[in-house]
Design a protein around this motif. Structure first.
Motif, PDB file in Angstrom:
ATOM      1  N   GLN A 147      -8.295  -2.857  -5.777  1.00 12.87           N
ATOM      2  CA  GLN A 147      -6.607  -2.171  -6.701  1.00 12.87           C
ATOM      3  C   GLN A 147      -5.898  -3.788  -6.258  1.00 12.87           C
ATOM      4  OE1 GLN A 147      -5.851   1.836  -4.732  1.00 12.87           O
ATOM      5  NE2 GLN A 147      -6.304   2.774  -6.797  1.00 12.87           N
ATOM      6  N   ILE A 148      -4.163  -3.420  -6.943  1.00 11.76           N
ATOM      7  CA  ILE A 148      -3.331  -4.243  -6.628  1.00 11.76           C
ATOM      8  C   ILE A 148      -2.059  -3.816  -7.417  1.00 11.76           C
ATOM      9  CG2 ILE A 148      -4.542  -6.265  -6.682  1.00 11.76           C
ATOM     10  CD1 ILE A 148      -3.356  -6.254  -9.670  1.00 11.76           C
ATOM     11  N   SER A 149      -0.524  -3.852  -6.592  1.00 10.61           N
ATOM     12  CA  SER A 149       0.566  -3.160  -7.104  1.00 10.61           C
ATOM     13  C   SER A 149       0.913  -4.123  -7.577  1.00 10.61           C
ATOM     14  CB  SER A 149       0.642  -2.666  -5.572  1.00 10.61           C
ATOM     15  OG  SER A 149       0.585  -1.339  -5.998  1.00 10.61           O
ATOM     16  N   VAL A 150       1.932  -3.357  -8.848  1.00 10.75           N
ATOM     17  CA  VAL A 150       3.110  -4.181  -9.829  1.00 10.75           C
ATOM     18  C   VAL A 150       3.993  -3.957  -9.594  1.00 10.75           C
ATOM     19  CG1 VAL A 150       3.894  -5.995 -11.611  1.00 10.75           C
ATOM     20  CG2 VAL A 150       1.496  -5.609 -10.709  1.00 10.75           C
ATOM     21  N   TYR A 216      -1.475 -18.956  -3.260  1.00 10.92           N
ATOM     22  CA  TYR A 216      -1.788 -17.503  -3.821  1.00 10.92           C
ATOM     23  C   TYR A 216      -1.376 -17.354  -5.625  1.00 10.92           C
ATOM     24  CZ  TYR A 216       0.382 -18.340   0.410  1.00 10.92           C
ATOM     25  OH  TYR A 216       0.687 -18.722   2.146  1.00 10.92           O
ATOM     26  N   TYR A 217      -2.040 -18.159  -6.798  1.00 16.86           N
ATOM     27  CA  TYR A 217      -2.159 -17.776  -8.150  1.00 16.86           C
ATOM     28  C   TYR A 217      -3.409 -16.838  -8.304  1.00 16.86           C
ATOM     29  CZ  TYR A 217      -3.082 -18.778 -12.770  1.00 16.86           C
ATOM     30  OH  TYR A 217      -3.047 -18.536 -14.280  1.00 16.86           O
ATOM     31  N   TYR A 218      -4.327 -16.809  -6.697  1.00 15.09           N
ATOM     32  CA  TYR A 218      -5.053 -15.992  -7.279  1.00 15.09           C
ATOM     33  C   TYR A 218      -4.714 -14.863  -5.953  1.00 15.09           C
ATOM     34  CZ  TYR A 218      -7.938 -18.436 -10.493  1.00 15.09           C
ATOM     35  OH  TYR A 218      -8.844 -19.309 -11.723  1.00 15.09           O
ATOM     36  N   LEU A 219      -4.490 -13.474  -6.632  1.00 16.75           N
ATOM     37  CA  LEU A 219      -4.420 -11.894  -5.483  1.00 16.75           C
ATOM     38  C   LEU A 219      -5.698 -11.799  -5.269  1.00 16.75           C
ATOM     39  CD1 LEU A 219      -1.287  -9.933  -8.616  1.00 16.75           C
ATOM     40  CD2 LEU A 219      -1.272 -11.663  -6.512  1.00 16.75           C
ATOM     41  N   GLN A 220      -5.559 -10.968  -4.394  1.00 15.02           N
ATOM     42  CA  GLN A 220      -6.592 -10.675  -3.644  1.00 15.02           C
ATOM     43  C   GLN A 220      -6.274  -8.764  -2.759  1.00 15.02           C
ATOM     44  OE1 GLN A 220      -6.263 -12.472   0.142  1.00 15.02           O
ATOM     45  NE2 GLN A 220      -5.589 -11.124   0.490  1.00 15.02           N
ATOM     46  N   GLN A 221      -6.996  -8.214  -2.911  1.00 14.48           N
ATOM     47  CA  GLN A 221      -7.249  -6.892  -2.221  1.00 14.48           C
ATOM     48  C   GLN A 221      -6.223  -6.825  -1.814  1.00 14.48           C
ATOM     49  OE1 GLN A 221      -9.606  -8.753  -1.656  1.00 14.48           O
ATOM     50  NE2 GLN A 221     -11.666  -8.149  -1.252  1.00 14.48           N
ATOM     51  N   ASN A 222      -5.102  -5.276  -2.695  1.00 17.73           N
ATOM     52  CA  ASN A 222      -4.339  -4.990  -1.589  1.00 17.73           C
ATOM     53  C   ASN A 222      -2.882  -5.386  -1.956  1.00 17.73           C
ATOM     54  OD1 ASN A 222      -5.779  -2.199  -1.444  1.00 17.73           O
ATOM     55  ND2 ASN A 222      -6.986  -3.159   0.206  1.00 17.73           N
ATOM     56  N   ASP A 223      -2.719  -6.334  -2.144  1.00 12.99           N
ATOM     57  CA  ASP A 223      -1.970  -7.320  -2.885  1.00 12.99           C
ATOM     58  C   ASP A 223      -0.607  -5.986  -3.692  1.00 12.99           C
ATOM     59  OD1 ASP A 223      -2.222  -9.270  -1.378  1.00 12.99           O
ATOM     60  OD2 ASP A 223      -2.464 -10.781  -3.268  1.00 12.99           O
ATOM     61  N   VAL A 224       0.391  -6.389  -2.807  1.00 13.78           N
ATOM     62  CA  VAL A 224       1.560  -5.678  -4.179  1.00 13.78           C
ATOM     63  C   VAL A 224       2.584  -7.303  -4.189  1.00 13.78           C
ATOM     64  CG1 VAL A 224       3.585  -4.500  -3.602  1.00 13.78           C
ATOM     65  CG2 VAL A 224       1.084  -3.963  -2.197  1.00 13.78           C
ATOM     66  N   VAL A 225       2.701  -7.168  -5.606  1.00 19.77           N
ATOM     67  CA  VAL A 225       3.728  -8.030  -5.940  1.00 19.77           C
ATOM     68  C   VAL A 225       5.529  -6.897  -6.718  1.00 19.77           C
ATOM     69  CG1 VAL A 225       4.080  -9.662  -8.483  1.00 19.77           C
ATOM     70  CG2 VAL A 225       1.719  -9.084  -7.286  1.00 19.77           C
ATOM     71  N   TYR A 226       6.288  -7.769  -6.251  1.00 18.88           N
ATOM     72  CA  TYR A 226       7.355  -7.020  -6.136  1.00 18.88           C
ATOM     73  C   TYR A 226       8.555  -7.983  -7.251  1.00 18.88           C
ATOM     74  CZ  TYR A 226      12.242  -5.773  -5.416  1.00 18.88           C
ATOM     75  OH  TYR A 226      14.068  -5.384  -5.955  1.00 18.88           O
ATOM     76  N   VAL A 227       8.895  -7.550  -8.375  1.00 22.81           N
ATOM     77  CA  VAL A 227       9.839  -7.867  -8.842  1.00 22.81           C
ATOM     78  C   VAL A 227      11.470  -7.763  -8.745  1.00 22.81           C
ATOM     79  CG1 VAL A 227      10.354  -8.916 -11.814  1.00 22.81           C
ATOM     80  CG2 VAL A 227       8.339  -8.778 -11.416  1.00 22.81           C
ATOM     81  N   THR A 228      12.192  -9.149  -8.147  1.00 23.77           N
ATOM     82  CA  THR A 228      12.905  -8.930  -7.775  1.00 23.77           C
ATOM     83  C   THR A 228      14.578  -8.174  -8.880  1.00 23.77           C
ATOM     84  OG1 THR A 228      12.477 -10.433  -5.806  1.00 23.77           O
ATOM     85  CG2 THR A 228      14.938  -9.151  -6.479  1.00 23.77           C
ATOM     86  N   PRO A 229      15.073  -7.477  -8.978  1.00 22.39           N
ATOM     87  CA  PRO A 229      16.192  -7.126 -10.216  1.00 22.39           C
ATOM     88  C   PRO A 229      17.150  -8.916 -10.150  1.00 22.39           C
ATOM     89  CG  PRO A 229      16.528  -5.648  -8.697  1.00 22.39           C
ATOM     90  CD  PRO A 229      15.610  -6.220  -8.185  1.00 22.39           C
ATOM     91  N   ASN A 230      17.573  -9.029 -11.149  1.00 21.88           N
ATOM     92  CA  ASN A 230      18.665 -10.404 -11.069  1.00 21.88           C
ATOM     93  C   ASN A 230      19.850  -9.310 -11.215  1.00 21.88           C
ATOM     94  OD1 ASN A 230      19.385  -8.941 -13.250  1.00 21.88           O
ATOM     95  ND2 ASN A 230      18.302 -10.955 -14.307  1.00 21.88           N
TER      96      ASN A 230
END
Length: 265
Positions: A147-150, A216-230
């Motif tokens: 799993q990964i989270s965005v 870090y172009y490829y994600l791995q298990q349990n990575d969390v990606v956070y998109v910061t609001p502008n």
């Protein structure tokens, strides 16, 4: 009333101007013609992490020689209400917090932090003493899924199941519906935990095509990606609450003025 109308028009103008993001901050890969693609010519191989569920298959010339290493568990299913069938499936191996699994015959094996190829080679070497040299065992290791989270400024934030053994940051964002117009393309964060439990934070600039050369172009298990609001999102949030307050106050003042005028006329 004339001044009130001018104020409201000016306020709407501020909201419209604030919502117009700079075009140069929106497109991805703005320097794509300048990227050195030779640096990205490698094949990614996922590393085994704690809590992974592995399937491990051992193949030999003689199936009987491999049988002790291919543990199966029965699974039961029904074709109808009268008949029940049992179909054996390969045992999965849970990687513990120390990166170990318990493998048949050879016992505890440390696989945490290894690639699949490294784990396969190591297990092959460990099982060879338990069979004749002519068998030439082949070990196949698979990571069925993870799993990964965005989260943050994306259209569909959430946790996603990855059925393949690799996924890129761009594919992860695509699964989340891409960034909204309020997401900072130059400040996407990755929160990662390695096989020892150490956490780290890394950053992406999606406007820079060199992202394909990032480690870090490829994600791995349990990575969390956070998109910061502008800043536009923050300003709109502030303007939105202030607009509601001003409209409420203006409405009350108009009502009171109308009431006093009717009483005193």
């Amino acid at each position: 009333m004339k001044y009130t109308n001018k104020f409201i028009l000016a306020l709407f103008a501020v909201v419209l101007l604030a919502s117009c993001a700079s075009q140069k901050d929106v497109p991805y890969f703005q320097n794509s013609t300048d990227v050195d693609l030779s640096r990205s010519q490698y094949l990614f191989d996922a590393r085994i992490m704690p809590k992974d569920q592995l399937t491990i298959t051992v193949s030999c010339i003689d199936d009987q020689a491999a049988a002790p290493f291919n543990m199966t568990v029965p699974t039961t299913y029904s074709l109808n209400t009268r008949s029940t069938y049992s179909q054996p499936m390969l045992q999965t191996y849970l990687v513990d917090n120390e990166g170990n699994i318990q493998f048949p015959i050879i016992g505890q094996v440390h696989v945490g932090g290894l690639t699949k190829a490294e784990a396969e080679k190591m297990i092959e070497e460990k099982i060879k003493p338990f069979m004749s040299e002519a068998e030439k065992p082949i070990v196949t290791v698979r990571i069925p899924g993870y799993q990964i989270s965005v989260i943050g400024e994306v259209a569909r934030p959430g946790t996603f199941n990855v059925s393949r053994e690799k996924i890129t940051i761009l594919e992860a964002l695509a699964q989340a519906g891409d960034l909204t117009i309020y997401g900072q393309r130059k400040n996407v964060q990755l929160i990662r935990e390695d096989s020892t439990g150490m956490k780290s934070v890394h950053f992406y600039d999606l406007t820079d095509a060199n992202i394909i050369n990032s480690p870090y172009y490829y994600l791995q298990q349990n990575d969390v990606v956070y998109v910061t609001p502008n800043k536009v999102k923050a300003q709109n949030s502030s303007v939105g609450s202030m607009t509601t307050l001003w409209f409420s106050a203006t409405s009350i003042l108009i009502s009171l003025t109308s009431l006093l005028y009717n009483i005193l006329k």
